[in-house]
Scaffold this motif. Structure first.
Motif, mmCIF file in Angstrom:
data_model
loop_
_atom_site.group_PDB
_atom_site.id
_atom_site.type_symbol
_atom_site.label_atom_id
_atom_site.label_comp_id
_atom_site.label_asym_id
_atom_site.label_seq_id
_atom_site.Cartn_x
_atom_site.Cartn_y
_atom_site.Cartn_z
ATOM 1 N N THR A 177 0.838 -1.291 0.057
ATOM 2 C CA THR A 177 0.181 0.045 -0.024
ATOM 3 C C THR A 177 0.860 1.257 0.045
ATOM 4 O OG1 THR A 177 -0.325 -0.103 2.534
ATOM 5 C CG2 THR A 177 -1.809 -1.158 1.185
ATOM 6 N N ARG A 178 0.509 2.342 -0.567
ATOM 7 C CA ARG A 178 1.302 3.623 -0.328
ATOM 8 C C ARG A 178 0.076 4.602 -0.589
ATOM 9 N NH1 ARG A 178 3.868 4.249 -6.513
ATOM 10 N NH2 ARG A 178 1.913 4.637 -7.563
ATOM 11 N N ARG A 204 -1.842 7.615 -1.861
ATOM 12 C CA ARG A 204 -2.098 8.180 -3.157
ATOM 13 C C ARG A 204 -1.427 9.471 -3.546
ATOM 14 N NH1 ARG A 204 -8.140 8.248 -5.000
ATOM 15 N NH2 ARG A 204 -7.865 6.144 -4.103
ATOM 16 N N GLU A 257 -3.614 3.664 -1.978
ATOM 17 C CA GLU A 257 -3.766 2.776 -3.287
ATOM 18 C C GLU A 257 -2.789 1.645 -2.990
ATOM 19 O OE1 GLU A 257 -2.756 5.468 -6.355
ATOM 20 O OE2 GLU A 257 -0.311 5.487 -5.527
ATOM 21 N N VAL A 281 -0.106 -0.908 -4.885
ATOM 22 C CA VAL A 281 0.840 -0.839 -6.197
ATOM 23 C C VAL A 281 1.301 -2.597 -6.154
ATOM 24 C CG1 VAL A 281 3.286 -0.365 -7.141
ATOM 25 C CG2 VAL A 281 1.841 1.334 -5.720
ATOM 26 N N ASP A 337 3.410 -5.463 -8.227
ATOM 27 C CA ASP A 337 4.072 -5.629 -9.727
ATOM 28 C C ASP A 337 4.120 -6.949 -9.955
ATOM 29 O OD1 ASP A 337 6.955 -7.091 -8.501
ATOM 30 O OD2 ASP A 337 5.929 -6.211 -6.836
ATOM 31 N N ARG A 339 -6.977 0.631 -11.235
ATOM 32 C CA ARG A 339 -7.305 1.836 -11.810
ATOM 33 C C ARG A 339 -6.344 1.913 -13.159
ATOM 34 N NH1 ARG A 339 -4.194 6.307 -9.545
ATOM 35 N NH2 ARG A 339 -4.362 5.169 -7.504
ATOM 36 N N LYS A 340 -5.060 1.388 -13.130
ATOM 37 C CA LYS A 340 -4.489 1.649 -14.386
ATOM 38 C C LYS A 340 -3.059 0.467 -14.326
ATOM 39 C CE LYS A 340 -0.998 4.979 -12.744
ATOM 40 N NZ LYS A 340 -0.453 6.563 -13.041
ATOM 41 N N GLU A 384 0.573 0.540 -15.530
ATOM 42 C CA GLU A 384 1.762 1.476 -16.075
ATOM 43 C C GLU A 384 1.884 0.868 -17.131
ATOM 44 O OE1 GLU A 384 4.702 1.961 -12.878
ATOM 45 O OE2 GLU A 384 3.231 3.202 -11.698
ATOM 46 N N ASN A 407 3.929 -2.459 -12.926
ATOM 47 C CA ASN A 407 3.022 -1.890 -11.923
ATOM 48 C C ASN A 407 1.828 -1.784 -12.108
ATOM 49 O OD1 ASN A 407 4.964 -1.941 -9.625
ATOM 50 N ND2 ASN A 407 5.775 0.070 -10.175
ATOM 51 N N ILE A 420 -1.595 -0.643 -10.456
ATOM 52 C CA ILE A 420 -2.282 0.402 -9.393
ATOM 53 C C ILE A 420 -3.689 0.097 -9.277
ATOM 54 C CG2 ILE A 420 -2.346 2.835 -8.859
ATOM 55 C CD1 ILE A 420 0.553 1.817 -9.251
ATOM 56 N N ASP A 471 -7.306 0.901 -6.399
ATOM 57 C CA ASP A 471 -7.941 1.488 -5.255
ATOM 58 C C ASP A 471 -8.894 0.567 -4.545
ATOM 59 O OD1 ASP A 471 -6.568 3.923 -5.968
ATOM 60 O OD2 ASP A 471 -8.405 4.187 -7.964
#
Length: 462
Positions: A73-74, A76, A307, A309, A311, A342-343, A345, A363, A365, A367
């Motif tokens: 987690t990180r 946003r 959000e 992350v 990988d 969400r996306k 990368e 990565n 991403i 939510d």
């Protein structure tokens, strides 16, 4: 004794008569029956026992294909607040977790050195302004220009006068030449004496000298004109030189003013404020020390806006689409959390696995779907990204599948025995496969079949 005898007889008289005895079987029959029973017992004992297996049921339900990977987690929107100017940083009193509001002072840099630079720059600007004011005194006076023009006109007048004298001297010289020629002819004829001829030659010589003198006067006048004009040009150049100096001073003053403006702005930026409301995530520079402009000092953000992350291998990332559902597991709670992609990368990066193999990873991403999640910044999670899902799918445990030539097969339990069955499958997850044909709901299949299992093998299990 008679009484006893009577009692005994009376006793026999009262007994129930015994039944009639049956006819006994021959002993050899008994031995034969025992032998047959013993053989049957031995045969029952030695016959193959049913093979214990692990059975799984073919059933209808929801089947999901997932990409499983670790993530973290990180926050946003993470803000790294850096020193806007170089200087002596005062000790930062904030701690990780402290609440901050937008515009709140997070750190301070000693403004005294910058203030001294501002004052020095202001003094430099004033000195340039004074020097530029003295430039006008370097221009030639208008009287000097008018005097130069007068000298030019005077020289031109002298030239015109000298040219007139040249013309007069040329006429006189030409006349003297004609007189000398005539005197020469008359002397040769004996009409005039030798002295008259010599006088004519003398007058010719005098007129030639007068002509040369007049011509020299014209040259002198032209030289005076050239000198006067050069002096006038020098005065004009001197008139324009201050314009160049003014441009130089104005350029220098503009540079100093820009520097002064920058220093003034730096002096205002010695108070480093929060760009947004949130919490202090990390204090990067706690102690007082000299820092350069751009040195990271504090990280702030809103820990409630997290959000994920994740990988994943680049070969798996091509199957992940924005909007895909994610099940977040092994985060520390009892039930999985839900998230949405969400996306993905656009660029991959190289990462070395635990086995030392370089892998291309991407990565993803995501939510959280819940507004509040019991996690913080940088927490480890395991994510299951759903890449395909369908309800009411006939599915068989993946552990029951094995290859039979080019097809897929399973062992089905029928009447207590294993029967090999070819099947067609479509999608496969790590636990189940979707059955296209060959099985029905409720069929029991052997999971992890060993080499002992063949068609017709007696089996037992649940």
């Amino acid at each position: 004794m008679n009484n006893n005898h009577n009692i005994t007889v009376s006793s026999f008289d009262t007994e129930t008569p015994s039944p009639t005895r049956k006819r006994a079987f021959p002993k050899k029959w008994l031995y034969g029956a025992g032998a047959v029973g013993l053989v049957a017992l031995i045969a029952y004992t030695l016959r193959p026992q049913p093979l214990s297996v692990d059975l799984g049921e073919v059933e209808r339900g929801t089947l999901q294909l997932t990409v499983d990977a670790e993530g973290r987690t990180r926050v946003r929107d993470r803000f790294t607040v850096s020193a806007s100017v170089s200087g002596n940083l005062q000790r930062i009193s904030l701690q990780a977790g402290d609440e901050v509001e937008e515009g709140m002072i997070l750190a301070q840099i000693d403004p005294l050195p910058i203030t001294s630079q501002v004052e020095a720059t202001q003094a430099q600007l004033q000195a340039l302004q004074a020097e530029m004011s003295g430039v006008e005194t370097q221009r030639p006076k208008p009287e000097a220009l008018r005097e130069a023009d007068s000298r030019i006109e005077s020289a031109l007048a002298r030239k015109r006068q000298a040219q007139a004298q040249v013309e007069e001297a040329e006429s006189a010289f030409n006349q003297a030449q004609r007189d000398r020629d005539r005197s020469q002819t008359l002397w040769e004829e004996g009409v005039i004496p030798r002295q008259d001829l010599e006088n004519a030659e003398l007058r010719e010589t005098q007129r030639r000298r007068e002509l040369n003198t007049a011509r020299e006067q014209v040259a002198v006048a032209e030289a005076d004109i050239q000198g006067a004009r050069e002096q006038r040009a020098n005065l004009e150049a001197q008139q324009q030189d201050p314009d160049y100096l003014l441009d130089v001073y104005q350029s220098r003053m503009a540079a100093v003013e820009a520097e002064l403006e920058q220093l003034s702005a730096d002096a205002e930026r010695t108070n480093i404020v929060a760009p947004s409301s949130g919490q202090v995530l990390e204090v990067l520079e706690k102690s007082a020390r000299h820092v350069n402009a751009g040195t990271p000092l504090i990280e702030i953000g809103n820990p409630n806006q997290l959000e994920i992350v994740i990988d994943v291998l680049s070969t798996e990332a091509v199957r992940v689409q924005p909007g895909a559902t994610i099940q977040v597991e092994r985060w520390g709670g009892d039930t999985p959390l839900q998230a949405t992609v969400r996306k993905v990368e656009p660029s991959a990066f190289t990462k070395t696995s635990a086995l030392g193999v370089e892998e291309q990873r991407v990565n993803v991403i995501a939510d959280f779907t819940e507004d509040q999640v019991p996690l913080g910044d940088g927490y480890r999670v395991e994510a299951r990204i759903v890449t395909w899902e369908e309800d009411e799918v006939l599915k068989v445990p993946i552990s029951a599948l094995f290859r039979c030539e080019e097809d897929w097969c399973v062992f089905v339990k029928e009447n207590g025995r294993a029967q090999r069955q070819k099947i067609d499958i479509t999608q496969r997850s790590d636990r189940f496969a979707a059955v296209k044909s060959g099985l029905n709901a409720g069929d029991l299949v052997i999971q992890h079949p060993s080499d002992e299992v063949t068609s017709g093998t007696r089996i037992q299990g649940e």
